[in-house]
Design a protein around this motif. Structure first.
Motif, mmCIF file in Angstrom:
data_model
loop_
_atom_site.group_PDB
_atom_site.id
_atom_site.type_symbol
_atom_site.label_atom_id
_atom_site.label_comp_id
_atom_site.label_asym_id
_atom_site.label_seq_id
_atom_site.Cartn_x
_atom_site.Cartn_y
_atom_site.Cartn_z
ATOM 1 N N GLN A 1 0.988 -1.119 0.157
ATOM 2 C CA GLN A 1 -0.125 -0.037 0.010
ATOM 3 C C GLN A 1 0.841 1.295 -0.012
ATOM 4 N N CYS A 2 1.283 1.562 -1.143
ATOM 5 C CA CYS A 2 2.205 2.637 -1.217
ATOM 6 C C CYS A 2 1.521 4.365 -0.831
ATOM 7 N N TRP A 3 0.168 3.955 -0.897
ATOM 8 C CA TRP A 3 -0.406 5.416 -0.706
ATOM 9 C C TRP A 3 -0.349 5.786 0.878
ATOM 10 N N LEU A 4 0.301 4.787 1.725
ATOM 11 C CA LEU A 4 0.418 5.179 3.143
ATOM 12 C C LEU A 4 1.467 5.883 3.298
ATOM 13 N N VAL A 5 2.638 5.650 2.440
ATOM 14 C CA VAL A 5 3.804 6.279 2.696
ATOM 15 C C VAL A 5 4.260 7.294 1.574
ATOM 16 N N GLU A 6 3.574 7.293 0.540
ATOM 17 C CA GLU A 6 4.151 8.369 -0.472
ATOM 18 C C GLU A 6 2.827 9.199 -0.876
ATOM 19 N N ASP A 7 2.925 10.236 -1.481
ATOM 20 C CA ASP A 7 1.985 11.050 -2.203
ATOM 21 C C ASP A 7 1.354 10.045 -3.432
ATOM 22 N N PHE A 8 0.141 10.531 -3.715
ATOM 23 C CA PHE A 8 -0.697 9.814 -4.800
ATOM 24 C C PHE A 8 -1.395 10.553 -5.551
ATOM 25 N N VAL A 9 -1.830 10.241 -6.595
ATOM 26 C CA VAL A 9 -2.892 11.184 -7.428
ATOM 27 C C VAL A 9 -3.908 10.095 -7.824
ATOM 28 N N VAL A 10 -5.505 10.574 -7.671
ATOM 29 C CA VAL A 10 -6.386 9.761 -7.871
ATOM 30 C C VAL A 10 -6.625 9.749 -9.286
ATOM 31 N N VAL A 11 -6.565 8.504 -9.878
ATOM 32 C CA VAL A 11 -6.913 8.283 -11.348
ATOM 33 C C VAL A 11 -8.507 8.357 -11.611
ATOM 34 N N GLN A 12 -8.999 7.429 -10.637
ATOM 35 C CA GLN A 12 -10.570 7.154 -10.996
ATOM 36 C C GLN A 12 -11.280 7.436 -9.423
ATOM 37 N N GLU A 13 -12.427 8.226 -9.659
ATOM 38 C CA GLU A 13 -12.984 8.679 -8.405
ATOM 39 C C GLU A 13 -13.444 7.575 -7.762
ATOM 40 N N CYS A 14 -14.038 7.993 -6.496
ATOM 41 C CA CYS A 14 -14.569 6.663 -5.755
ATOM 42 C C CYS A 14 -15.866 6.292 -6.326
ATOM 43 N N SER A 15 -15.854 5.074 -6.306
ATOM 44 C CA SER A 15 -17.075 4.443 -7.102
ATOM 45 C C SER A 15 -17.289 3.088 -6.545
ATOM 46 N N ARG A 16 -18.609 2.631 -6.693
ATOM 47 C CA ARG A 16 -18.928 1.390 -6.194
ATOM 48 C C ARG A 16 -18.220 0.168 -6.972
ATOM 49 N N CYS A 17 -17.956 -0.791 -5.971
ATOM 50 C CA CYS A 17 -17.407 -2.031 -6.554
ATOM 51 C C CYS A 17 -18.249 -2.963 -7.291
ATOM 52 N N SER A 18 -17.669 -3.457 -8.420
ATOM 53 C CA SER A 18 -18.414 -4.354 -9.460
ATOM 54 C C SER A 18 -18.569 -5.650 -8.531
ATOM 55 N N SER A 19 -19.577 -6.544 -8.770
ATOM 56 C CA SER A 19 -19.541 -7.877 -8.190
ATOM 57 C C SER A 19 -18.311 -8.481 -8.335
ATOM 58 N N PHE A 20 -17.562 -8.404 -9.404
ATOM 59 C CA PHE A 20 -16.168 -9.256 -9.672
ATOM 60 C C PHE A 20 -15.210 -8.494 -8.750
ATOM 61 N N GLN A 21 -15.293 -7.001 -8.671
ATOM 62 C CA GLN A 21 -14.050 -6.625 -7.819
ATOM 63 C C GLN A 21 -14.312 -6.910 -6.406
ATOM 64 N N VAL A 22 -16.036 -6.991 -6.001
ATOM 65 C CA VAL A 22 -15.788 -7.365 -4.407
ATOM 66 C C VAL A 22 -15.293 -8.890 -4.091
ATOM 67 N N LYS A 23 -15.100 -9.594 -5.138
ATOM 68 C CA LYS A 23 -14.697 -11.147 -5.039
ATOM 69 C C LYS A 23 -13.216 -10.948 -4.962
ATOM 70 N N THR A 24 -12.644 -10.023 -5.964
ATOM 71 C CA THR A 24 -11.065 -9.951 -5.916
ATOM 72 C C THR A 24 -10.419 -9.005 -5.487
ATOM 73 N N VAL A 25 -11.016 -7.745 -5.188
ATOM 74 C CA VAL A 25 -10.016 -6.823 -4.786
ATOM 75 C C VAL A 25 -10.390 -6.581 -3.211
ATOM 76 N N VAL A 26 -9.309 -6.691 -2.289
ATOM 77 C CA VAL A 26 -9.536 -6.590 -0.999
ATOM 78 C C VAL A 26 -10.082 -5.459 -0.442
ATOM 79 N N GLU A 27 -9.536 -4.286 -1.145
ATOM 80 C CA GLU A 27 -9.975 -3.052 -0.578
ATOM 81 C C GLU A 27 -11.453 -2.885 -0.740
#
Length: 100
Positions: A1-27
């Motif tokens: 999780q590089c965003w904890l220690v580095e500056d970051f740029v938001v590429v895609q705004e906050c959006s609802r997770c798809s059903s596939f993302q819910v199963k695969t993306v821990v965040e």
């Protein structure tokens, strides 16, 4: 999780997770929403859990509505109870006057 220690740029705004993302993306697990970010120094693309402002507003107004309904119910109960107590007090005074 590089965003904890580095500056970051938001590429895609906050959006609802798809059903596939819910199963695969821990965040996606904590809130159901993610934003895609790019860390400045390491140039890594990652997902970061976020909270949707629209969802938060919806939850807030639902809470306010619920509290208003509860307040109205208890206000009606207080008025009814006050009428019962007033009736009992008047009956007591009437009985005292009749006994004289």
């Amino acid at each position: 999780q590089c965003w904890l220690v580095e500056d970051f740029v938001v590429v895609q705004e906050c959006s609802r997770c798809s059903s596939f993302q819910v199963k695969t993306v821990v965040e996606c697990f904590p809130t159901g929403f993610v934003e895609k970010i790019t860390c400045a120094a390491s140039k890594k693309d990652e997902f970061k859990s976020c909270r949707s402002a629209m969802l938060e507003a919806h939850v807030f107004w639902r809470f306010v509505g619920t509290m208003m309904c509860v307040a109205a119910v208890f206000a009606v109960l207080v008025v009814c109870r006050q009428r019962v107590l007033d009736r009992k007090a008047l009956e007591k005074v009437r009985k005292q006057i009749e006994s004289i």
